[in-house]
Enzyme design. Structure first.
Site, PDB file in Angstrom:
ATOM      1  N   LYS A  38      -1.213 -13.863  12.120  1.00 20.28           N
ATOM      2  CA  LYS A  38       0.085 -14.309  11.615  1.00 20.28           C
ATOM      3  C   LYS A  38       1.059 -14.288  12.788  1.00 20.28           C
ATOM      4  CE  LYS A  38       1.129  -9.570  10.064  1.00 20.28           C
ATOM      5  NZ  LYS A  38       1.491  -8.736   8.902  1.00 20.28           N
ATOM      6  N   ASP A  53      -6.144 -10.869  10.108  1.00 19.40           N
ATOM      7  CA  ASP A  53      -4.705 -10.755   9.851  1.00 19.40           C
ATOM      8  C   ASP A  53      -3.909 -11.535  10.889  1.00 19.40           C
ATOM      9  OD1 ASP A  53      -2.482  -9.938   8.404  1.00 19.40           O
ATOM     10  OD2 ASP A  53      -2.244  -8.075   9.517  1.00 19.40           O
ATOM     11  N   THR A 107      -2.273 -10.904   4.876  1.00 18.91           N
ATOM     12  CA  THR A 107      -0.854 -11.043   4.576  1.00 18.91           C
ATOM     13  C   THR A 107      -0.645 -12.238   3.661  1.00 18.91           C
ATOM     14  OG1 THR A 107      -0.232 -10.094   6.711  1.00 18.91           O
ATOM     15  CG2 THR A 107       1.444 -11.384   5.571  1.00 18.91           C
ATOM     16  N   ASN A 167       1.943 -11.167  14.824  1.00 18.48           N
ATOM     17  CA  ASN A 167       0.903 -10.595  15.683  1.00 18.48           C
ATOM     18  C   ASN A 167       0.649 -11.436  16.924  1.00 18.48           C
ATOM     19  OD1 ASN A 167       0.549  -8.453  13.969  1.00 18.48           O
ATOM     20  ND2 ASN A 167      -1.141  -9.375  12.836  1.00 18.48           N
ATOM     21  N   ASP A 171      -2.629  -6.289  17.132  1.00 17.62           N
ATOM     22  CA  ASP A 171      -2.857  -5.670  15.819  1.00 17.62           C
ATOM     23  C   ASP A 171      -4.229  -5.991  15.235  1.00 17.62           C
ATOM     24  OD1 ASP A 171      -2.733  -4.401  13.405  1.00 17.62           O
ATOM     25  OD2 ASP A 171      -0.780  -5.191  12.839  1.00 17.62           O
TER      26      ASP A 171
END
Length: 390
Positions: A147, A145, A186, A150, A166
């Protein structure tokens, strides 16, 4: 606080406590998630500040494996560019993850605030991210994840390092037959093979790094459509462009770096080790021309700051640091042919396999002005959902 305490309770790495407030003074809520809240807290014995993730046990019922996986990952990693798990406490009603406090704010916010920003700056940022992700990959960990939300700055100082946060969707590679297949991440940052619901590997993180690098150099995302179905189709085809005039002043080396990371075929995609050897990262091909005006304008348009925070509210941290006089103690493509469209203030992690295309239209929001091109806003508060066990 001794990190990685060796106290084991019922076979798990936790410290039993009746009331966490006997050990920490809770200051204020920094952010809330679907199943937890993050609180700024001061350890009474040392005066040290931490971010405490408070998770009600009743919210964990049926989801125990997810938090156990996150803890297992966090306990295993120790890297200067990864937010550290300092300790774990357990009360009759809650689980508390004591996290390293980061107070420098989010990646895009800091770039927008700068007056000078170049390819070389973007290269230095991406190098830190690739180095940290390469470290994870050597440990058999896939973040899943990655992105911009984060990626946080450690402190408010101008030369602050970047921290990856995260790990709620991270996965430790297991036996050879333990193949990752859960469609999670995401929308906008997930690799084609994830959307195709095919088995995937560490290469999904490298794709996400490519997307982030793309945005850092132009201020808008490589994939966007108001309709999720069309967005997914773009990603599945790896359909993106280096639009003029936004990419006219960006080096061919930077574009080559991105192409190798955003390669549709994961077998041909750069690994982190290959990315670290690329001239745009390891050499001197990143240009020093100031691109701040163009990039910041697009970032403000496409990633407008939302009113809420998913994880850490850096503004609240800084405000409280000043209040406690501790601030100084902290360690020093048709969519864009004419004009890129707007993106959400925040993008939430979702199980992309759970998004029914017929439901997408109900989640869209659009706005327009009389004298500017139409601007679309993607949903920003989709709940994190994980299905499956891989």
């Amino acid at each position: 606080m001794a990190r990685g305490s060796d106290e084991s309770v019922n076979g798990s790495w936790k410290k039993q406590v009746d009331d966490i407030r006997k050990i920490f003074e809770f200051k204020e809520i920094l952010g809330t998630g679907a199943f937890s809240e993050v609180v700024l807290a001061q350890e009474k014995a040392t005066g040290e500040m931490y971010a405490v993730k408070c998770i009600p046990k009743k919210a964990l019922r049926g989801k125990e494996s997810g938090i156990e996986n996150e803890i297992a990952v966090l306990r295993k990693v120790k890297h200067e560019n990864i937010v550290a798990l300092e300790d774990i406490y357990e009360s009759p009603s809650h689980l508390y993850l004591i996290m390293q406090l980061v107070s420098g704010g989010e990646l895009f916010d800091r770039i927008v605030e700068r007056g000078f920003y170049t390819e070389q700056d973007a290269s230095a940022l991406i190098k830190q991210v690739v180095d940290a992700v390469n470290y994870l990959h050597t440990l058999g960990i896939v973040h899943r994840d990655l992105k911009p939300e984060n990626l946080l700055y450690y402190n408010p100082h101008e030369e602050s390092k970047i921290m990856i946060s995260d790990f709620g969707l991270s996965k430790m590679e297991g036996a050879a037959n333990d193949i990752m297949s859960t469609a999670c991440g995401t929308p906008g940052y997930v690799a084609p093979e994830v959307l195709a619901q095919k088995p995937y590997s560490k290469a999904v993180d490298c794709w996400s790094i490519g997307v982030i690098a793309y945005i850092l150099l132009c201020g808008y995302p490589p994939f966007y459509d108001e309709n999720d179905s069309k967005l997914f189709e773009q990603i599945l085809r790896a359909e993106y462009e280096f639009d003029s005039p936004y990419w006219d002043d960006i080096s061919d080396s930077a574009k080559d770096f991105i192409r190798n990371l955003m390669q549709k075929d994961p077998e041909k995609r750069f690994t982190c080790e290959e990315a670290l050897r690329h001239p745009w990262i390891a050499g001197d091909t990143a240009l020093c021309k100031n691109i701040h005006e163009s990039v910041s304008r697009q970032m403000k348009k496409n990633f407008a700051k939302a009113k809420w925070r998913q994880a850490f509210n850096a503004t609240a941290v800084i405000r409280h640091m000043k209040r406690l006089q501790l601030g100084s103690s902290m360690d020093s493509s048709q969519r864009r042919k004419q004009n890129p469209t707007s993106m959400p203030g925040k993008s939430q992690s979702v199980d992309v396999s759970s998004v029914h295309r017929s439901d997408c239209s109900s989640m869209q929001a659009a706005n327009s002005s009389s004298k500017t091109p139409e601007r679309h806003t993607r949903p920003s508060t989709v709940t994190t959902i994980i299905t499956g066990s891989k």
